[in-house]
Design an enzyme around this catalytic site. Structure first.
Site: not given
Ligand code: GLN
Length: 446
Positions: A52, A127, A151
């Site tokens: 990532k 994400s 994410s």
């Molecule tokens: N969707 C969640 C957020 O927007 C989690 C994001 C993540 O785990 N990086 O914060």
């Protein structure tokens, strides 16, 4: 490695999982490995992996999918990257994400839109959407992601793969571009449980460069994969099967419960009464930590700087206004507000108290059970464009994953079935540092 790149170019034109390929360096590394010969005890030598793009890689552009870091070339490797390299794993490239990992669909990337390989009109989740798609589309067998509020697990669910968020402290965060430092963990995304356990074996362990990484011994996560889970005590929280969960997702989870019972485990209903406060508490805590972590992007030290700036304030204001996207700005404003004098007690402090209640809920259940199961996400992958204009709907997507980060527990999503032709993930939540039980149960189930 060559075959990986040859295959990937055709596939990635359709799904856009990668932001940046590491072709020359990867082929060189592979040639050196051929010359040196593969150590037969090193299971993962020569295996192509995707990383990532919020995990820093020395000499390889790392953007966090932000215009702010569009041309940023790190001068050091994240600890997890050093470990991959020490095991001769070959980094194929860097994968797309929501900008600074803020989002649940990968649509917040400043650079491209990643598509779900099961239906390219749908989101891959986020994400870590790029990492999930790189695995699901058959581009690489292993990818690394990060999980602050779901994410890794939510995109794993949306793409029909296995995604593990380890216990907070299990994996070093050194070199992970910080979002919510008390929540962030790096984890593993693979096609099956055994591969996942093998990959976590490589990256887990204490690191002097991360004061929050644990000194606990790291077990061999592949050791307990026997298929035998007779007598395992599993809890199903009623809050995870209630309103707001797509009935077709619920049906998949009910079938999974039956399968666990057929394997000789017991499954009983329990309650996590404060889990409904997880989303509001998380968005205050994660945004507050983000507002602090993102102060370093000031247009001075590194990253994007606006053109034709007139004075110091102009450097800060214009660089940040032009370098950050809308969702990142929303979080910085929310976080700065929650931390400000006069509001700190009502918001940040209160959210911390709610976090304690959520931790207590989990502790209580784990007095009597080995494992908690439920859906990973309330719905299968939604359509591209459908939720991006409505942040609250997007935030609610993580209602089932966020409590796990607030409590620092390990959580894993494994494929459990389909709803409307799209994959549905089953979430397994374990006791602190008990990833082994998740792998054991997941292996018996898959
Ligand atoms: N969707 C969640 C957020 O927007 C989690 C994001 C993540 O785990 N990086 O914060």
């Amino acid at each position: 490695t060559q075959a990986t790149f040859d295959n990937l170019k055709g596939t990635d034109a359709k799904v856009d999982a990668f932001l940046n390929l590491n072709e020359a360096a990867a082929l060189k590394q592979a040639a050196e490995l051929d010359a040196k010969g593969i150590d037969p005890d090193n299971l993962l030598a020569g295996i192509p992996v995707a990383v990532k793009d919020n995990i820093v890689t020395k000499g390889l552009t790392t953007t966090a999918a932000s215009k702010m870091l569009e041309n940023f070339v790190p001068v050091y490797d994240a600890t997890v990257v050093e470990k991959m390299q020490a095991h001769d794993m070959i980094i194929i490239g860097k994968t797309n994400l929501d900008e600074f990992a803020m989002g649940g669909s990968t649509e917040n990337s400043a650079f491209k839109t990643t598509k779900n390989p099961w239906d390219v009109s749908r989101v891959p989740g986020g994400s870590s959407g790029g990492s999930a798609v790189a695995v699901a589309a058959g581009e690489v067998p292993v990818a690394f992601g990060s999980d602050t509020g779901g994410s890794i697990r939510q995109p794993a669910s949306f793409n029909g793969i296995v995604g593990m968020k380890p216990t907070y402290g299990r994996v070093s965060r050194w070199g992970l571009i910080a979002f919510g430092s008390s929540l962030d963990q790096i984890g593993t995304m693979t096609r099956n449980v055994k591969d996942n356990a093998a990959a976590l074996n490589i990256i887990a362990g204490n690191d002097v460069k991360d004061g929050t990484s644990s000194k606990r011994e790291v077990p061999d996560f592949t050791a307990g994969l026997t298929g035998d889970i007779k007598g395992m005590k599993i809890a199903l929280p009623k809050e995870y099967m209630g309103d707001g969960i797509d009935p077709k997702v619920r049906d998949v989870i009910k079938a999974a419960v039956k399968q666990f019972e057929d394997l000789g485990a017991t499954v009983e209903e329990v309650s996590l009464p404060h889990s409904r406060y997880g989303v509001p508490a998380y968005y205050i805590i994660a945004s507050s930590e983000a507002s602090s972590n993102l102060q370093r992007f000031d247009g001075i030290r590194y990253g994007f700087r606006a053109d034709d700036v007139k004075n110091l304030e102009d450097v800060y204001v214009r660089s940040r206004s032009e370098g950050f996207g809308d969702e990142v700005k929303r979080r910085i404003m929310l976080g700065t507000f929650s931390l400000s004098a006069g509001y700190y007690d009502a918001y940040f402090h209160k959210a911390g108290q709610v976090r304690t209640l959520i931790i207590n809920d989990f502790n209580k259940v784990f007095e009597n059970y080995d494992l908690i199961i439920g859906p990973t996400a309330p719905t299968p992958a939604f359509k591209l464009g459908d939720e991006i204009s409505d942040p609250i709907t997007m935030y609610m997507n993580d209602v089932l994953t966020i409590p796990v980060n607030l409590a620092g527990l390990p959580g894993m999503s494994i494929p459990a079935g389909f709803a409307d032709g799209m994959p549905v993930g089953l979430q397994l939540i374990g006791k602190s540092f008990d990833e082994s039980t998740l792998y054991k149960a997941g292996y018996a189930f898959e």
